[in-house]
Design a protein around this motif. Structure first.
Motif, short mmCIF file in Angstrom:
data_model
loop_
_atom_site.label_atom_id
_atom_site.label_comp_id
_atom_site.label_asym_id
_atom_site.label_seq_id
_atom_site.Cartn_x
_atom_site.Cartn_y
_atom_site.Cartn_z
N PRO A 1 0.81 -1.23 0.00
CA PRO A 1 0.00 0.00 0.00
C PRO A 1 0.84 1.27 0.00
N VAL A 2 2.03 1.21 0.55
CA VAL A 2 2.91 2.39 0.56
C VAL A 2 3.40 2.66 -0.87
N VAL A 3 3.88 1.61 -1.53
CA VAL A 3 4.35 1.77 -2.91
C VAL A 3 3.20 2.26 -3.79
N ALA A 4 2.03 1.64 -3.65
CA ALA A 4 0.88 2.02 -4.48
C ALA A 4 0.45 3.45 -4.18
N GLY A 5 0.47 3.83 -2.91
CA GLY A 5 0.06 5.19 -2.54
C GLY A 5 0.96 6.24 -3.16
N LEU A 6 2.26 5.95 -3.20
CA LEU A 6 3.20 6.91 -3.79
C LEU A 6 3.03 6.98 -5.30
N ASP B 1 0.38 6.16 -7.06
CA ASP B 1 -0.93 6.73 -7.40
C ASP B 1 -0.92 8.25 -7.29
N ALA B 2 -0.06 8.77 -6.41
CA ALA B 2 0.04 10.23 -6.24
C ALA B 2 0.96 10.86 -7.29
N GLY B 3 1.48 10.05 -8.23
CA GLY B 3 2.33 10.59 -9.29
C GLY B 3 3.79 10.73 -8.89
N CYS B 4 4.18 10.14 -7.78
CA CYS B 4 5.56 10.26 -7.29
C CYS B 4 6.48 9.43 -8.18
N ASP B 5 7.51 10.09 -8.76
CA ASP B 5 8.44 9.39 -9.65
C ASP B 5 9.79 9.16 -8.99
N ALA B 6 9.86 9.31 -7.67
CA ALA B 6 11.13 9.07 -6.96
C ALA B 6 11.53 7.61 -7.08
N VAL B 7 12.83 7.37 -6.95
CA VAL B 7 13.34 6.00 -6.85
C VAL B 7 12.90 5.45 -5.50
N LEU B 8 12.26 4.28 -5.50
CA LEU B 8 11.85 3.68 -4.23
C LEU B 8 12.89 2.64 -3.83
N ASN B 9 13.35 2.77 -2.61
CA ASN B 9 14.43 1.96 -2.06
C ASN B 9 13.86 1.25 -0.83
N LEU B 10 13.51 -0.02 -0.99
CA LEU B 10 12.83 -0.74 0.09
C LEU B 10 13.85 -1.42 1.00
#
Ligand code: ZN
Length: 272
Positions: free
Chosen positions: A62-67, A69-78
């Motif tokens: 849900p965190v990845v999807a929330g970001l 869905d909000a149009g966030c194009d940052a690199v996600l580093n889990l």
């Protein structure tokens, strides 16, 4: 000067307490604020709705999807950490199946708080294989000299692909590793000069070492995972911490990388 990649470590896996964003919704909100302020990489841990840290991919989703869905194009580093000791070895790796662009790769064993953080060589090789299998680039976290040596060994073995993105972690309670420029420079000297690097420094050492990284040509990690206070007695927010790094970068002549530029600088594929 080369642009600086600002990474925000949004929540970490400490027990939930203010000012840490501790619900999935709060993590998304705080991460979006950090991204809008100039963070091009968001380092994320997951938490259950009551704030309990978890390594269960179901709570990363849900965190990845929330970001996104909000149009966030940052690199996600889990994170592939232990969620405060709740996940053991290979359980930590389940999150890789979400195929983030980047994930943490803790490169050895160390004391961490009151616990032992495990990373024996057979596990590190399995972890490296899992990163490859899922097409995830490792952010190799080195807490001390031996971790840097182990990273170099894994490259030598052909298990990790150079150039590595290396995060030097200093000042974490329990590790016994000082959060000093001398310590960071000692670790940096062991790395090939062309490898991108950054520093995670705990507590009040975050600000001086953020500034050092800007001057020394490194990238910067800030965020509430590492430091809860903006100044003595003043609680921090992720946004305020990122905004401060952006201001410092401006004063010191380092442009701030966009997410697209960050992908180039960190050797990540561009995002279609
Ligand atoms: Zn983390």
């Amino acid at each position: 000067m080369e642009p600086v990649v600002i990474q925000c470590a949004v929540t970490g896996s400490a027990d939930p307490r203010p000012p840490i964003p501790s619900t999935p919704e709060a993590i998304v909100q705080s991460a979006l604020e950090a991204w809008r302020a100039g963070a091009s990489v968001l380092h994320l841990h997951a938490r259950e709705p009551d704030g309990t840290p978890t390594q269960d991919p179901a709570w990363f989703e849900p965190v990845v999807a929330g970001l996104r869905d909000a149009g966030c194009d940052a690199v996600l580093n889990l994170s592939t950490g232990t969620a405060g000791g709740r996940a053991v070895r290979d359980e930590r790796l389940a999150v890789l199946r979400l195929r983030p662009e980047l994930a943490s790769f803790d490169c050895g064993t160390i004391n961490f708080g009151e616990r032992i953080f495990e990373g024996d060589l057979p596990f590190l090789r399995r972890m490296a294989a899992a990163f490859r299998e899922h097409g995830v680039v490792p952010e190799v976290e080195c807490f001390d000299t031996g971790h840097v040596g182990t990273a170099l060994q894994l490259v030598e073995e052909g298990v990790l692909d150079p150039p590595l993105l290396v995060q030097l972690v200093v000042g974490v309670p329990g590790t016994g590793v000082p959060a000093t420029i001398a310590q960071v420079e000692h670790l940096r000297r062991l790395l090939p000069p062309e490898w991108p690097w950054l520093v995670a420094a705990a507590g009040a050492a975050q600000l001086p070492l953020n500034t050092y990284c800007l001057i020394a040509g490194g990238h910067v990690r800030t965020g509430l995972e590492d430091n809860l206070r903006y100044a003595k007695g003043v609680p921090a927010t992720n946004r305020a911490l990122v905004e401060r790094v952006v201001r410092l970068a401006g004063e010191l002549g380092r442009p701030v990388a966009t997410p697209a530029r960050a992908r180039e600088l960190l050797g990540l594929p561009s995002r279609g």
